[in-house]
Design a protein around this motif. Structure first.
Motif, PDB file in Angstrom:
ATOM      1  N   ILE A  51      30.753  46.673  49.641  1.00  0.00           N
ATOM      2  CA  ILE A  51      30.910  47.565  50.913  1.00  0.00           C
ATOM      3  C   ILE A  51      29.782  48.098  51.275  1.00  0.00           C
ATOM      4  CG2 ILE A  51      33.487  47.836  50.566  1.00  0.00           C
ATOM      5  CD1 ILE A  51      32.864  50.822  49.823  1.00  0.00           C
ATOM      6  N   SER A  52      29.706  48.703  52.619  1.00  0.00           N
ATOM      7  CA  SER A  52      28.368  49.327  53.157  1.00  0.00           C
ATOM      8  C   SER A  52      28.689  50.822  53.226  1.00  0.00           C
ATOM      9  CB  SER A  52      28.121  48.797  54.246  1.00  0.00           C
ATOM     10  OG  SER A  52      29.096  48.719  55.332  1.00  0.00           O
ATOM     11  N   GLY A  53      29.868  51.376  52.697  1.00  0.00           N
ATOM     12  CA  GLY A  53      29.923  52.732  52.750  1.00  0.00           C
ATOM     13  C   GLY A  53      31.499  53.191  52.568  1.00  0.00           C
ATOM     14  N   TYR A  54      31.440  54.486  52.497  1.00  0.00           N
ATOM     15  CA  TYR A  54      32.768  55.068  51.826  1.00  0.00           C
ATOM     16  C   TYR A  54      34.049  54.611  52.666  1.00  0.00           C
ATOM     17  CZ  TYR A  54      36.168  58.922  50.653  1.00  0.00           C
ATOM     18  OH  TYR A  54      37.265  59.711  50.317  1.00  0.00           O
ATOM     19  N   ALA A  55      33.620  54.509  54.216  1.00  0.00           N
ATOM     20  CA  ALA A  55      34.719  54.314  55.103  1.00  0.00           C
ATOM     21  C   ALA A  55      35.454  52.920  54.609  1.00  0.00           C
ATOM     22  CB  ALA A  55      34.301  54.150  56.382  1.00  0.00           C
ATOM     23  N   ALA A  56      34.799  51.895  54.012  1.00  0.00           N
ATOM     24  CA  ALA A  56      35.295  50.595  53.971  1.00  0.00           C
ATOM     25  C   ALA A  56      36.213  50.721  52.585  1.00  0.00           C
ATOM     26  CB  ALA A  56      34.048  49.672  53.710  1.00  0.00           C
ATOM     27  N   LEU A  57      36.042  51.620  51.529  1.00  0.00           N
ATOM     28  CA  LEU A  57      36.707  51.476  50.358  1.00  0.00           C
ATOM     29  C   LEU A  57      38.171  51.503  50.469  1.00  0.00           C
ATOM     30  CD1 LEU A  57      36.198  52.103  47.352  1.00  0.00           C
ATOM     31  CD2 LEU A  57      36.617  54.329  47.796  1.00  0.00           C
ATOM     32  N   PRO A  58      38.948  52.203  51.328  1.00  0.00           N
ATOM     33  CA  PRO A  58      40.384  51.897  51.286  1.00  0.00           C
ATOM     34  C   PRO A  58      40.961  50.580  51.472  1.00  0.00           C
ATOM     35  CG  PRO A  58      39.773  53.722  52.481  1.00  0.00           C
ATOM     36  CD  PRO A  58      38.600  52.923  52.346  1.00  0.00           C
ATOM     37  N   MET A  59      40.092  49.732  52.497  1.00  0.00           N
ATOM     38  CA  MET A  59      40.097  48.449  52.575  1.00  0.00           C
ATOM     39  C   MET A  59      40.225  47.449  51.491  1.00  0.00           C
ATOM     40  SD  MET A  59      41.746  48.617  55.523  1.00  0.00           S
ATOM     41  CE  MET A  59      42.334  50.221  55.064  1.00  0.00           C
ATOM     42  N   LEU A  60      39.437  47.727  50.487  1.00  0.00           N
ATOM     43  CA  LEU A  60      39.253  46.834  49.237  1.00  0.00           C
ATOM     44  C   LEU A  60      40.803  46.393  48.757  1.00  0.00           C
ATOM     45  CD1 LEU A  60      36.161  48.453  47.665  1.00  0.00           C
ATOM     46  CD2 LEU A  60      36.479  46.138  48.884  1.00  0.00           C
ATOM     47  N   PRO A  61      41.061  45.230  48.342  1.00  0.00           N
ATOM     48  CA  PRO A  61      41.996  44.921  47.428  1.00  0.00           C
ATOM     49  C   PRO A  61      42.296  45.676  46.355  1.00  0.00           C
ATOM     50  CG  PRO A  61      40.697  42.913  47.810  1.00  0.00           C
ATOM     51  CD  PRO A  61      39.935  44.079  48.227  1.00  0.00           C
ATOM     52  N   ALA A  62      43.601  46.035  46.024  1.00  0.00           N
ATOM     53  CA  ALA A  62      44.000  46.926  44.689  1.00  0.00           C
ATOM     54  C   ALA A  62      43.395  46.674  43.630  1.00  0.00           C
ATOM     55  CB  ALA A  62      45.675  47.093  44.638  1.00  0.00           C
ATOM     56  N   PRO A  63      43.102  45.390  43.030  1.00  0.00           N
ATOM     57  CA  PRO A  63      42.453  45.019  41.704  1.00  0.00           C
ATOM     58  C   PRO A  63      40.947  45.708  41.859  1.00  0.00           C
ATOM     59  CG  PRO A  63      43.708  43.244  42.464  1.00  0.00           C
ATOM     60  CD  PRO A  63      43.791  44.020  43.737  1.00  0.00           C
ATOM     61  N   ILE A  64      40.229  45.314  42.893  1.00  0.00           N
ATOM     62  CA  ILE A  64      38.933  45.709  42.958  1.00  0.00           C
ATOM     63  C   ILE A  64      38.816  47.386  43.003  1.00  0.00           C
ATOM     64  CG2 ILE A  64      36.862  45.566  44.511  1.00  0.00           C
ATOM     65  CD1 ILE A  64      37.599  43.046  45.314  1.00  0.00           C
ATOM     66  N   ARG A  65      39.677  47.923  43.805  1.00  0.00           N
ATOM     67  CA  ARG A  65      39.831  49.488  43.745  1.00  0.00           C
ATOM     68  C   ARG A  65      40.134  49.943  42.182  1.00  0.00           C
ATOM     69  NH1 ARG A  65      43.127  49.071  48.276  1.00  0.00           N
ATOM     70  NH2 ARG A  65      44.591  50.018  46.756  1.00  0.00           N
ATOM     71  N   ALA A  66      41.067  49.360  41.325  1.00  0.00           N
ATOM     72  CA  ALA A  66      41.307  49.759  40.115  1.00  0.00           C
ATOM     73  C   ALA A  66      39.851  49.542  39.091  1.00  0.00           C
ATOM     74  CB  ALA A  66      42.358  48.739  39.703  1.00  0.00           C
ATOM     75  N   GLN A  67      39.270  48.369  39.444  1.00  0.00           N
ATOM     76  CA  GLN A  67      38.052  48.116  38.581  1.00  0.00           C
ATOM     77  C   GLN A  67      37.060  49.342  39.003  1.00  0.00           C
ATOM     78  OE1 GLN A  67      36.905  44.166  39.451  1.00  0.00           O
ATOM     79  NE2 GLN A  67      38.351  43.306  38.087  1.00  0.00           N
ATOM     80  N   LEU A  68      36.731  49.791  40.211  1.00  0.00           N
ATOM     81  CA  LEU A  68      36.091  50.480  40.560  1.00  0.00           C
ATOM     82  C   LEU A  68      36.318  52.155  40.191  1.00  0.00           C
ATOM     83  CD1 LEU A  68      35.276  49.451  44.314  1.00  0.00           C
ATOM     84  CD2 LEU A  68      33.377  49.537  42.499  1.00  0.00           C
ATOM     85  N   GLN A  69      37.557  52.282  40.182  1.00  0.00           N
ATOM     86  CA  GLN A  69      38.107  53.583  39.633  1.00  0.00           C
ATOM     87  C   GLN A  69      37.809  53.820  38.112  1.00  0.00           C
ATOM     88  OE1 GLN A  69      42.200  54.631  40.681  1.00  0.00           O
ATOM     89  NE2 GLN A  69      41.349  56.398  41.592  1.00  0.00           N
ATOM     90  N   ALA A  70      38.294  52.870  37.236  1.00  0.00           N
ATOM     91  CA  ALA A  70      37.941  52.772  35.798  1.00  0.00           C
ATOM     92  C   ALA A  70      36.266  52.960  35.602  1.00  0.00           C
ATOM     93  CB  ALA A  70      38.316  51.390  35.252  1.00  0.00           C
ATOM     94  N   ALA A  71      35.392  52.336  36.389  1.00  0.00           N
ATOM     95  CA  ALA A  71      34.199  52.386  36.196  1.00  0.00           C
ATOM     96  C   ALA A  71      33.675  53.915  36.737  1.00  0.00           C
ATOM     97  CB  ALA A  71      33.323  51.516  37.001  1.00  0.00           C
ATOM     98  N   ALA A  72      34.342  54.420  37.618  1.00  0.00           N
ATOM     99  CA  ALA A  72      33.948  55.865  38.122  1.00  0.00           C
ATOM    100  C   ALA A  72      34.220  56.601  37.123  1.00  0.00           C
ATOM    101  CB  ALA A  72      34.681  56.244  39.404  1.00  0.00           C
ATOM    102  N   VAL A  73      35.360  56.500  36.440  1.00  0.00           N
ATOM    103  CA  VAL A  73      35.768  57.582  35.674  1.00  0.00           C
ATOM    104  C   VAL A  73      35.049  57.378  34.163  1.00  0.00           C
ATOM    105  CG1 VAL A  73      37.735  57.942  34.009  1.00  0.00           C
ATOM    106  CG2 VAL A  73      38.399  57.818  36.102  1.00  0.00           C
TER     107      VAL A  73
END
Length: 178
Positions: A51-73
């Protein structure tokens, strides 16, 4: 502060003051680290070219958000701060509608010692970010999450000035120390 009070989840409706109050506490105490999970996820996704910024984050598919969240934690789990305030939503709006803010297992791996729910009834400027989610419903979600994790839920009304609210949050957190 004891080990039990090290990681605290700070949550609330959009605009309730989670980030602002948490940042105020960190400014007062160099041993407090504030991690905004959504912002960290957006940084990771931007670095990866997804993505190119925070505003695009909610539009990512759930599996990608889950991977990013795991990496963030994982990116802050080994931090040396005596207290880590993890600022995050329990429910978010994605392309598939309202979904849990933490996919299965991620919140459990975070292992918070408590949840601080910041509420600011009548002050929310951005409730449209999560249509169909009221303050009362969000509180019920926070109660259910605290029960599931078997941790205390501390409710903080964001009223008065920033310093006053930060004082009240500091008092709540001090009571968690062992």
């Amino acid at each position: 502060m004891g080990e039990l009070s090290r990681i605290v989840l700070v949550t609330g409706m959009p605009g309730s003051g989670k980030s602002t109050v948490s940042a105020e506490l960190a400014a007062r105490d160099p041993e407090v680290l504030v991690v905004e999970v959504g912002r960290r996820m957006a940084e990771l996704a931007t670095d990866m070219g997804i993505i190119s910024g925070y505003a695009a984050l909610p539009m990512l598919p759930a599996p990608i958000r889950a991977q990013l969240q795991a990496a963030a934690v994982e990116s802050f789990a080994s931090a040396s701060a005596s207290r880590i305030l993890v600022v995050a939503h329990l429910q978010v709006k994605g392309p598939e509608g309202l979904v849990p803010g933490f996919p299965a297992g991620i919140l459990e791996s975070l292992d918070p010692s408590a949840i601080v729910l910041i509420e600011a009834e009548g002050r929310l400027g951005s409730t449209g970010l999560v249509p169909g989610l009221s303050t009362a419903t969000y509180r019920e979600l926070a109660i259910a999450t605290a029960k599931r994790l078997r941790v205390p839920l501390l409710v903080l009304e964001n009223s008065g000035g920033l310093a006053e609210c930060a004082d009240r949050m500091q008092a709540l957190l001090n009571n968690l120390a062992v």
